[in-house]
Design a protein around this motif. Structure first.
Motif: not given
Length: 438
Positions: A71-75, A297-308, A310-318, A377-378
């Motif tokens: 997921a990170r390599k593709m991003s 969720l895990m690859p999605a979280v890893a990708e969002i984290q790499a892009s920084g 944070q708001t999108k991450l919170k929304h996804l988790v909730k 984990n993500g």
């Protein structure tokens, strides 16, 4: 929007396939209980902690590491390196799987008699060892596909595995019965191996035909990729190994501690078989939905984290955790009302019905825990996952050794409920105070 669509589409595909395979598995377990009896089902279930232990060692952590790395390599726009990551992971994982196969076959008698406490497990352990290399191939390819947010190959391979497993066992069982031979529960292990082989073969053929050619493997990059995979997979593997080892101790101890509660060996195995072969699979049936969410969720979280973002991450988790919790509440109510009917009518076991009613209370916590731990984990914080899982398992094992001898299997069910609640609480606190996800 495309990424959101990929996440939803992948979740729906995995959910649909998961529900079908669990539906098939539900009736398969009914067939096993009727064909071989509660004691033999308990014997069959007894080998799974050992089997799972070696899967954890050879492929479970590597699958998650491949998924996150791909997921990170593709991003970062490096599809060639993503493919090379998979091939490096396959070499490493398959090597460990073959080593596990040889170890089990060399020590099957000792494991059966000294660890599992029943020499009848010897032939079952020897047979199930052949599934390990197949699991390694299947797991690595699934990890790669999850990293790409592509679910066709994992979904179809899961469906193929279940279909081949059930069909081969049913055909062999009825053939032996017609031939006048009393079928042994070892044919259930034969079905498991056949299913894993079929799914691995399909996965490898599908991926190789559409994505890979030999030039994609870059030896110069292999060492670096293996190092990166090891860095990510070692904590995950240590997590899975520790958890599985404790689960193995838990599984082996339950029948023995039930004997201290005045049950005979046959009664203890029967109770264990009803719990692990009937009641728990029933409770876990709806988790096909939450498992699909957790996988995506895990690859999605890893990708969002790499892009920084944070708001999108919170929304996804909730959104993901809230949906899993609501599903858990609905399932809790369903099992409380219909648990006795499922046990008596479907499984022909009033005991199974009682277990289902008690276990119904864990549904809200059990279903949401998968989402929380996948997010952690993500984010790359696998040490937290390890600590949380060890805490939950520690409570369960304490309940086995200290409560089961005095209160029977009901004591274990209480411990299971307490452990799931604490896992949820710890995961919430970690996400709230470390990552501001609240």
């Amino acid at each position: 929007m495309a990424k959101k669509h990929a996440f939803i589409h992948g979740t729906l595909v995995l959910t649909f396939t998961g529900l079908i395979t669990r539906f098939m598995g539900f009736f398969y377990r009914i067939f096993l209980s009727h064909a071989f009896g509660e004691e033999n089902v308990g014997l069959y279930q007894l080998i799974f902690p050992v089997y799972t232990l070696f899967i954890s060692l050879s492929s479970a952590g590597i699958q998650t590491a491949i998924s996150r790395t791909v997921a990170r390599k593709m991003s970062l726009g490096k599809p060639g390196e993503a493919k090379n990551v998979l091939l490096s992971g396959l070499i490493f994982s398959c090597s460990l799987a073959f080593a596990g196969l040889l170890f089990i076959q060399a020590n099957a008698a000792y494991i059966a008699e000294e660890f599992l406490g029943d020499s009848r497990c010897l032939s079952l352990l020897t047979a199930v060892s052949y599934a390990l290399p197949c699991c390694a191939v299947h797991s690595c390819i699934c990890g790669y596909c999850y990293g790409l947010k592509q679910t066709k190959i994992p979904a179809l391979s899961q469906l193929i595995e279940q279909t081949v497993r059930i069909t081969s066992v049913a055909l062999l069982y009825f053939y032996l019965k017609q031939d006048g031979t009393q079928p042994s529960v070892v044919i259930a292990v034969f079905g498991l191996v056949s299913g894993e082989f079929a799914s691995a073969l399909y996965s490898a053929k599908s991926l190789w035909g559409h994505h890979f050619r030999l030039p994609h493997f870059m030896p110069a990059k292999a060492a670096g990729n293996t190092k990166e995979l090891l860095f990510l997979s070692l904590p995950l593997t240590a997590n899975r190994l520790s958890v599985t080892l404790l689960q193995s101790i838990e599984a082996a101890a339950i029948p023995n501690c039930l004997k201290l509660y005045s049950h005979s060996t046959s009664e203890a195995l029967s109770i264990y078989g009803v719990l692990t072969g009937m009641a728990l699979p029933c409770i876990l049936f709806p988790s096909a939905i939450t498992s699909s969410v957790s996988i995506m969720l895990m690859p999605a979280v890893a990708e969002i984290q790499a892009s920084g973002q944070q708001t999108k991450l919170k929304h996804l988790v909730k959104k993901a955790a809230g949906s899993c919790f609501i599903l858990g509440l609905a399932c809790c109510l369903f099992f409380l009302v219909f648990g006795p009917f499922i046990g008596s009518v479907i499984f022909h076991s009033a005991t199974a019905g009682k277990f289902i009613v008690t276990l119904a209370w864990i549904c809200p916590f059990l279903y949401v825990n998968g989402a929380f731990l996948s997010v952690i984990n993500g984010l790359g914080k696998t040490a937290f996952t390890l600590a949380i899982n060890l805490l939950g398992l520690g409570i369960r094992i304490l309940s086995v050794f200290f409560i089961v001898p005095g209160f029977g299997i009901q004591g274990y069910l209480w411990g299971l409920l307490a452990s799931q609640f604490l896992v949820t609480l710890c995961a919430l606190l970690i996400l709230k105070f470390n990552y501001k996800v609240n």
